[in-house]
Design a protein around this motif. Structure first.
Motif, PDB file in Angstrom:
ATOM      1  N   ARG A  51       0.850  -1.199   0.000  1.00 18.33           N
ATOM      2  CA  ARG A  51       0.000   0.000   0.000  1.00 18.33           C
ATOM      3  C   ARG A  51       0.881   1.243   0.000  1.00 18.33           C
ATOM      4  N   PHE A  52       0.492   2.227  -0.776  1.00 18.67           N
ATOM      5  CA  PHE A  52       1.320   3.408  -0.960  1.00 18.67           C
ATOM      6  C   PHE A  52       1.501   4.224   0.313  1.00 18.67           C
ATOM      7  N   HIS A  53       0.575   4.140   1.262  1.00 12.23           N
ATOM      8  CA  HIS A  53       0.763   4.905   2.499  1.00 12.23           C
ATOM      9  C   HIS A  53       1.952   4.387   3.307  1.00 12.23           C
ATOM     10  N   SER A  54       2.434   3.167   2.989  1.00 11.62           N
ATOM     11  CA  SER A  54       3.588   2.616   3.701  1.00 11.62           C
ATOM     12  C   SER A  54       4.854   2.616   2.835  1.00 11.62           C
ATOM     13  N   LEU A  55       4.824   3.314   1.702  1.00  6.58           N
ATOM     14  CA  LEU A  55       5.995   3.380   0.817  1.00  6.58           C
ATOM     15  C   LEU A  55       6.551   4.793   0.771  1.00  6.58           C
ATOM     16  N   LEU A  56       7.873   4.885   0.684  1.00  5.30           N
ATOM     17  CA  LEU A  56       8.531   6.186   0.565  1.00  5.30           C
ATOM     18  C   LEU A  56       8.841   6.542  -0.882  1.00  5.30           C
ATOM     19  N   LYS A  57       9.484   5.606  -1.593  1.00  5.44           N
ATOM     20  CA  LYS A  57       9.937   5.946  -2.936  1.00  5.44           C
ATOM     21  C   LYS A  57      10.339   4.717  -3.728  1.00  5.44           C
ATOM     22  N   VAL A  58      10.487   4.950  -5.030  1.00 15.10           N
ATOM     23  CA  VAL A  58      11.084   3.968  -5.935  1.00 15.10           C
ATOM     24  C   VAL A  58      12.505   4.464  -6.145  1.00 15.10           C
ATOM     25  N   ASP A  59      13.473   3.588  -5.898  1.00 12.22           N
ATOM     26  CA  ASP A  59      14.858   4.021  -5.843  1.00 12.22           C
ATOM     27  C   ASP A  59      15.752   3.073  -6.649  1.00 12.22           C
ATOM     28  N   CYS A  60      16.989   3.469  -6.839  1.00 16.92           N
ATOM     29  CA  CYS A  60      18.042   2.640  -7.429  1.00 16.92           C
ATOM     30  C   CYS A  60      17.638   2.011  -8.753  1.00 16.92           C
ATOM     31  N   VAL A  61      17.222   2.799  -9.689  1.00 15.53           N
ATOM     32  CA  VAL A  61      16.843   2.263 -10.990  1.00 15.53           C
ATOM     33  C   VAL A  61      18.117   2.029 -11.800  1.00 15.53           C
ATOM     34  N   GLU A  62      18.267   0.804 -12.295  1.00 13.13           N
ATOM     35  CA  GLU A  62      19.422   0.454 -13.116  1.00 13.13           C
ATOM     36  C   GLU A  62      18.943  -0.332 -14.320  1.00 13.13           C
TER      37      GLU A  62
END
Length: 161
Positions: A51-62
């Protein structure tokens, strides 16, 4: 405004397991405006919901030749690794949906603060009315010695060379 149940994207996604060998497991991902659901290959297993309320970000895209690798960071600072086919752009779709969710949530918080009157603001009009009321004229008094200014802030002193 999008319904929370409206599917924004659906398709194959791979998640790295938390086990010792960290194998990539294929999942069917379903992205909506408030969550990412991951359905395992076996039909009886329950989906995992991020659930998005418990997510901060999408990170480290490679990006490699075949895959795009990315990490989702939770509010507890847990990192969940994913990969998808390079042309599927799952990382971008999840990032955009998460940003949209966070923006909607921030607007709701702002609006609720604007609609709710502050407790000090309720008392302020009565106090302001009392201060603005004309005072009773007083009898003339004898001249007194000049008093110190009532302003407690220090006055700048001139410099001496």
């Amino acid at each position: 405004m999008k319904s929370p149940d409206e599917v924004l994207r659906e398709g194959e996604l791979e998640k790295r397991s938390d086990s010792l060998f960290q194998l990539w497991k294929k999942k069917r991902g379903v992205l909506t405006s408030d969550r990412l659901s991951l359905f395992p290959a076996s039909p009886r297993a329950r989906p995992k919901e991020l659930r998005f309320h418990s997510l901060l970000k999408v990170d480290c895209v490679e990006r490699t030749g075949k895959y795009v690798y990315f990490t989702i960071v939770t509010t507890e600072r847990k990192e969940i690794d994913f990969r998808c086919a390079g042309e599927s752009c799952w990382n971008a779709a999840i990032a955009l949906a998460l940003i949209d969710f966070q923006n909607r949530r921030a607007l709701q918080g702002f609006r609720s603060r604007q609609e709710r009157p502050a407790p000090a603001a309720l008392a302020a009009p009565a106090e302001a009315a009392e201060a603005a009321a004309p005072s009773e004229p007083s009898a003339p008094s004898a001249p007194s010695e000049p008093s110190e200014p009532s302003d407690p802030s220090p006055q700048p002193q001139p410099r001496t060379p």
